[in-house]
Design a protein around this motif. Structure first.
Motif, PDB file in Angstrom:
ATOM      1  N   ILE A 111      38.466  -3.815   4.980  1.00  0.00           N
ATOM      2  CA  ILE A 111      37.102  -4.337   5.045  1.00  0.00           C
ATOM      3  C   ILE A 111      36.312  -3.945   3.798  1.00  0.00           C
ATOM      4  CG2 ILE A 111      34.972  -4.412   6.410  1.00  0.00           C
ATOM      5  CD1 ILE A 111      37.352  -5.600   7.842  1.00  0.00           C
ATOM      6  N   ALA A 112      36.577  -2.753   3.284  1.00  0.00           N
ATOM      7  CA  ALA A 112      35.772  -2.222   2.180  1.00  0.00           C
ATOM      8  C   ALA A 112      35.997  -2.951   0.862  1.00  0.00           C
ATOM      9  CB  ALA A 112      36.062  -0.726   1.994  1.00  0.00           C
ATOM     10  N   ALA A 113      37.239  -3.342   0.557  1.00  0.00           N
ATOM     11  CA  ALA A 113      37.528  -3.949  -0.749  1.00  0.00           C
ATOM     12  C   ALA A 113      36.717  -5.222  -1.013  1.00  0.00           C
ATOM     13  CB  ALA A 113      39.026  -4.218  -0.894  1.00  0.00           C
ATOM     14  N   PRO A 114      36.667  -6.184  -0.089  1.00  0.00           N
ATOM     15  CA  PRO A 114      35.844  -7.377  -0.349  1.00  0.00           C
ATOM     16  C   PRO A 114      34.360  -7.057  -0.512  1.00  0.00           C
ATOM     17  CG  PRO A 114      37.400  -7.804   1.424  1.00  0.00           C
ATOM     18  CD  PRO A 114      37.436  -6.331   1.156  1.00  0.00           C
ATOM     19  N   ILE A 115      33.860  -6.082   0.272  1.00  0.00           N
ATOM     20  CA  ILE A 115      32.443  -5.722   0.191  1.00  0.00           C
ATOM     21  C   ILE A 115      32.132  -5.082  -1.160  1.00  0.00           C
ATOM     22  CG2 ILE A 115      30.610  -4.324   1.207  1.00  0.00           C
ATOM     23  CD1 ILE A 115      31.470  -6.562   3.042  1.00  0.00           C
ATOM     24  N   VAL A 116      32.968  -4.145  -1.581  1.00  0.00           N
ATOM     25  CA  VAL A 116      32.748  -3.452  -2.854  1.00  0.00           C
ATOM     26  C   VAL A 116      32.883  -4.419  -4.024  1.00  0.00           C
ATOM     27  CG1 VAL A 116      33.687  -1.698  -4.423  1.00  0.00           C
ATOM     28  CG2 VAL A 116      33.420  -1.190  -1.991  1.00  0.00           C
ATOM     29  N   TYR A 117      33.859  -5.326  -3.955  1.00  0.00           N
ATOM     30  CA  TYR A 117      34.009  -6.310  -5.037  1.00  0.00           C
ATOM     31  C   TYR A 117      32.747  -7.160  -5.164  1.00  0.00           C
ATOM     32  CZ  TYR A 117      35.469 -10.314  -7.768  1.00  0.00           C
ATOM     33  OH  TYR A 117      35.527 -11.292  -8.730  1.00  0.00           O
ATOM     34  N   THR A 118      32.218  -7.606  -4.041  1.00  0.00           N
ATOM     35  CA  THR A 118      31.015  -8.435  -4.062  1.00  0.00           C
ATOM     36  C   THR A 118      29.842  -7.683  -4.695  1.00  0.00           C
ATOM     37  OG1 THR A 118      31.740  -9.582  -2.056  1.00  0.00           O
ATOM     38  CG2 THR A 118      29.421  -9.782  -2.645  1.00  0.00           C
ATOM     39  N   TYR A 119      29.678  -6.421  -4.298  1.00  0.00           N
ATOM     40  CA  TYR A 119      28.607  -5.589  -4.867  1.00  0.00           C
ATOM     41  C   TYR A 119      28.790  -5.445  -6.378  1.00  0.00           C
ATOM     42  CZ  TYR A 119      25.643  -1.513  -5.714  1.00  0.00           C
ATOM     43  OH  TYR A 119      24.691  -0.651  -6.214  1.00  0.00           O
ATOM     44  N   LEU A 120      30.001  -5.104  -6.795  1.00  0.00           N
ATOM     45  CA  LEU A 120      30.256  -4.896  -8.223  1.00  0.00           C
ATOM     46  C   LEU A 120      30.124  -6.176  -9.028  1.00  0.00           C
ATOM     47  CD1 LEU A 120      33.250  -2.372  -8.458  1.00  0.00           C
ATOM     48  CD2 LEU A 120      31.038  -2.209  -9.610  1.00  0.00           C
ATOM     49  N   TYR A 121      30.537  -7.272  -8.444  1.00  0.00           N
ATOM     50  CA  TYR A 121      30.473  -8.553  -9.167  1.00  0.00           C
ATOM     51  C   TYR A 121      29.033  -8.847  -9.606  1.00  0.00           C
ATOM     52  CZ  TYR A 121      30.851 -13.482 -10.308  1.00  0.00           C
ATOM     53  OH  TYR A 121      30.795 -14.698 -10.969  1.00  0.00           O
ATOM     54  N   PHE A 122      28.092  -8.661  -8.696  1.00  0.00           N
ATOM     55  CA  PHE A 122      26.699  -8.980  -9.031  1.00  0.00           C
ATOM     56  C   PHE A 122      26.083  -7.898  -9.913  1.00  0.00           C
ATOM     57  CE2 PHE A 122      27.240 -11.613  -5.194  1.00  0.00           C
ATOM     58  CZ  PHE A 122      26.786 -12.835  -5.703  1.00  0.00           C
ATOM     59  N   ILE A 123      26.560  -6.663  -9.814  1.00  0.00           N
ATOM     60  CA  ILE A 123      26.040  -5.593 -10.672  1.00  0.00           C
ATOM     61  C   ILE A 123      26.548  -5.756 -12.104  1.00  0.00           C
ATOM     62  CG2 ILE A 123      26.103  -3.120 -11.148  1.00  0.00           C
ATOM     63  CD1 ILE A 123      24.245  -3.969  -8.838  1.00  0.00           C
ATOM     64  N   VAL A 124      27.843  -5.957 -12.254  1.00  0.00           N
ATOM     65  CA  VAL A 124      28.458  -6.023 -13.573  1.00  0.00           C
ATOM     66  C   VAL A 124      28.089  -7.294 -14.311  1.00  0.00           C
ATOM     67  CG1 VAL A 124      30.672  -6.141 -14.797  1.00  0.00           C
ATOM     68  CG2 VAL A 124      30.369  -4.525 -12.912  1.00  0.00           C
ATOM     69  N   ASN A 125      27.930  -8.394 -13.571  1.00  0.00           N
ATOM     70  CA  ASN A 125      27.702  -9.686 -14.203  1.00  0.00           C
ATOM     71  C   ASN A 125      26.250 -10.126 -14.154  1.00  0.00           C
ATOM     72  OD1 ASN A 125      30.584 -10.617 -14.848  1.00  0.00           O
ATOM     73  ND2 ASN A 125      30.742 -10.058 -12.699  1.00  0.00           N
ATOM     74  N   SER A 126      25.345  -9.223 -13.834  1.00  0.00           N
ATOM     75  CA  SER A 126      23.922  -9.582 -13.767  1.00  0.00           C
ATOM     76  C   SER A 126      23.297  -9.604 -15.153  1.00  0.00           C
ATOM     77  CB  SER A 126      23.187  -8.593 -12.877  1.00  0.00           C
ATOM     78  OG  SER A 126      23.281  -7.282 -13.394  1.00  0.00           O
TER      79      SER A 126
END
Length: 270
Positions: A255-270
């Motif tokens: 469960i954690a991997a998809p959630i963390v990826y989503t969080y990082l995607y918007f942080i890194v690519n903002s």
């Protein structure tokens, strides 16, 4: 306990080694890992008396992982066109059932798809963590694993010493709220340590990622426990002496991997 510690030590070395070599080794290693987890899942379902489409499910699982792995590789490529093959390959799960004589064909189909969602999809997100910034960067998946292990260790140590209030007793009698809090605190300390070496994001983001891993990692653990209890089994397998199966070791990732990826995607690519 000694066998468990030795097995855990060598398993951690192998996993971290796969991250440090190169992106091809990393991708291939977690393809094998996710496929084995899917195989364990189908094995448990078969023990419960159902008949998932084992071969078709495994082939589809490998194809899903490979397609999304190729898409995440840096540079311009046309691998995204392979996505249009997925409806064709996934439909074979339905078609195959036409040629069997099972009394509950859609139950078998449902469990076959559930295996793909429960095991393969989370590993595709974990693999994608290494490419969330556009190029291969082992910092994110390594930090994820370190914090996941920190959470498990903290929850176990605090829960075994101070745990009194059950978290979800009907699914996992040993888990306590005190253990959950202990896991969160130890993971926060791990996040602080990670921020000293991996400056890819700010400390605050590492701590938030650690909180997500603690909360949703524990949720994944509880869900896998609920699943095993529903089919009356203790461990998902026996490949890791003292630890059970691979699915048991990666339940926190599901469960954690998809959630963390989503969080990082918007942080890194903002």
């Amino acid at each position: 306990m000694r066998i468990r510690a030795i097995t855990g030590f060598f398993f951690i070395i192998v996993m971290l080694g796969s991250l440090l070599l190169d992106h091809d080794v990393f991708g291939a290693f977690y393809l094998l890992l996710s496929s084995y987890c899917l195989w364990e899942f189908y094995g448990l379902i078969k023990k419960a008396g159902f008949k998932p489409n084992l071969t078709t499910g495994l082939l589809n699982g490998a194809f899903i992982y490979i397609v999304f792995a190729l898409i995440t590789y840096p540079g311009e490529n046309d691998y995204h066109k392979l996505l249009f093959l997925l409806p064709v390959t996934l439909s074979t799960i339905f078609i195959q059932e036409l040629f069997t004589k099972h009394t509950a064909p859609f139950t078998n189909i449902a469990y076959t798809y559930l295996g793909l969602i429960f095991t393969i999809i989370p590993f595709t997100f974990f693999h994608a963590l290494a490419y969330v910034g556009g190029t291969f960067n082992f910092h994110y998946p390594m930090a994820f694993l370190l914090m996941l292990w920190a959470n498990d260790t903290g929850a176990y140590l605090v829960g075994s010493k101070l745990g009194k209030t059950k978290l979800f007793e009907r699914h996992s009698p040993k888990k306590t709220r005190e253990g959950l809090i202990g896991g969160i605190l130890i993971t926060a300390l791990a996040a602080r340590g990670i921020s000293q070496y991996f400056a890819d994001v700010a400390l605050a983001h590492w701590i938030w990622i650690g909180l997500l891993i603690s909360c949703f990692g524990t949720t994944g653990d509880l869900i896998e426990s609920m699943f095993k209890r529903s089919i009356d089994v203790k461990d998902s397998g026996g490949i890791l002496p003292g630890h059970g199966g691979l699915l048991d070791r990666f339940d926190g990732l599901l469960i954690a991997a998809p959630i963390v990826y989503t969080y990082l995607y918007f942080i890194v690519n903002s």
